[in-house]
Design a protein around this motif. Structure first.
Motif, PDB file in Angstrom:
ATOM      1  N   SER A   6       0.967  -1.229  -0.181  1.00 10.33           N
ATOM      2  CA  SER A   6      -0.029   0.150  -0.075  1.00 10.33           C
ATOM      3  C   SER A   6       0.985   1.152   0.067  1.00 10.33           C
ATOM      4  CB  SER A   6      -0.921  -0.070   1.453  1.00 10.33           C
ATOM      5  OG  SER A   6      -2.082  -0.954   1.304  1.00 10.33           O
ATOM      6  N   VAL A   9       2.700   1.784  -3.353  1.00 12.13           N
ATOM      7  CA  VAL A   9       1.688   2.480  -4.353  1.00 12.13           C
ATOM      8  C   VAL A   9       1.332   3.854  -4.122  1.00 12.13           C
ATOM      9  CG1 VAL A   9      -0.826   2.113  -5.147  1.00 12.13           C
ATOM     10  CG2 VAL A   9       0.460   0.086  -4.895  1.00 12.13           C
ATOM     11  N   LYS A  12       4.234   5.778  -5.474  1.00  9.48           N
ATOM     12  CA  LYS A  12       4.306   5.851  -6.797  1.00  9.48           C
ATOM     13  C   LYS A  12       3.214   6.728  -7.276  1.00  9.48           C
ATOM     14  CE  LYS A  12       4.191   2.710 -10.952  1.00  9.48           C
ATOM     15  NZ  LYS A  12       3.605   1.669 -11.430  1.00  9.48           N
ATOM     16  N   GLU A  13       2.049   6.497  -6.947  1.00 15.21           N
ATOM     17  CA  GLU A  13       0.988   7.202  -7.538  1.00 15.21           C
ATOM     18  C   GLU A  13       0.536   8.629  -7.057  1.00 15.21           C
ATOM     19  OE1 GLU A  13      -0.627   5.804 -10.242  1.00 15.21           O
ATOM     20  OE2 GLU A  13       0.480   3.992  -9.998  1.00 15.21           O
ATOM     21  N   ALA A  14       1.049   8.905  -6.143  1.00 16.01           N
ATOM     22  CA  ALA A  14       1.005  10.286  -5.165  1.00 16.01           C
ATOM     23  C   ALA A  14       1.984  10.723  -4.595  1.00 16.01           C
ATOM     24  CB  ALA A  14      -0.174  10.089  -4.402  1.00 16.01           C
ATOM     25  N   GLN A  18       2.946  11.983  -0.896  1.00 17.62           N
ATOM     26  CA  GLN A  18       3.617  11.141  -0.033  1.00 17.62           C
ATOM     27  C   GLN A  18       4.905  11.775   0.582  1.00 17.62           C
ATOM     28  OE1 GLN A  18       6.694   9.551  -0.723  1.00 17.62           O
ATOM     29  NE2 GLN A  18       6.867   7.936   0.700  1.00 17.62           N
TER      30      GLN A  18
END
Length: 102
Positions: A6, A9, A12-14, A18
């Motif tokens: 989690s 991800v 990577k995605e935000a 982050q």
């Protein structure tokens, strides 16, 4: 140390969110007056109580690297038993497996 899927991800995605989150985490960590072992044990207790098991392996390894014993890890998980009930025992096998990994 490996973080949860989690968290991977999330990074990577935000990445901007982050990064801001990690900055906040570092500031909170710096403001804590607890030693690192105690802080990790307390965090493990909270994670077990709120059933956030995905982060437990990472924090068990952090606690272990700061001198926590296997029995301290188990006690940290079980400290929440009177307050939240036996849901905390779900974290025991996850924590023990992480502690015993090399």
């Amino acid at each position: 140390m490996k973080v949860s899927k989690s968290f991977e991800v999330f990074a990577k995605e935000a990445p901007e969110v982050q990064s801001a989150w990690m900055e906040t985490i570092h500031k909170l960590d710096a403001a804590s007056t607890l030693d690192k072992k105690t802080e990790e044990l307390a965090y493990i207790a909270v994670m077990a109580a709120v059933r956030l098991e995905s982060g437990i392996p990472f924090h068990v390894k952090m606690a272990k690297s700061n001198g926590a014993t296997r029995s301290e890890i188990i006690s940290a998980i079980l400290v929440g038993l009177p307050a939240v009930g036996n849901t905390v025992i779900n974290a025991l096998p996850i924590a023990i497996d992480a502690y015993e990994e090399d």
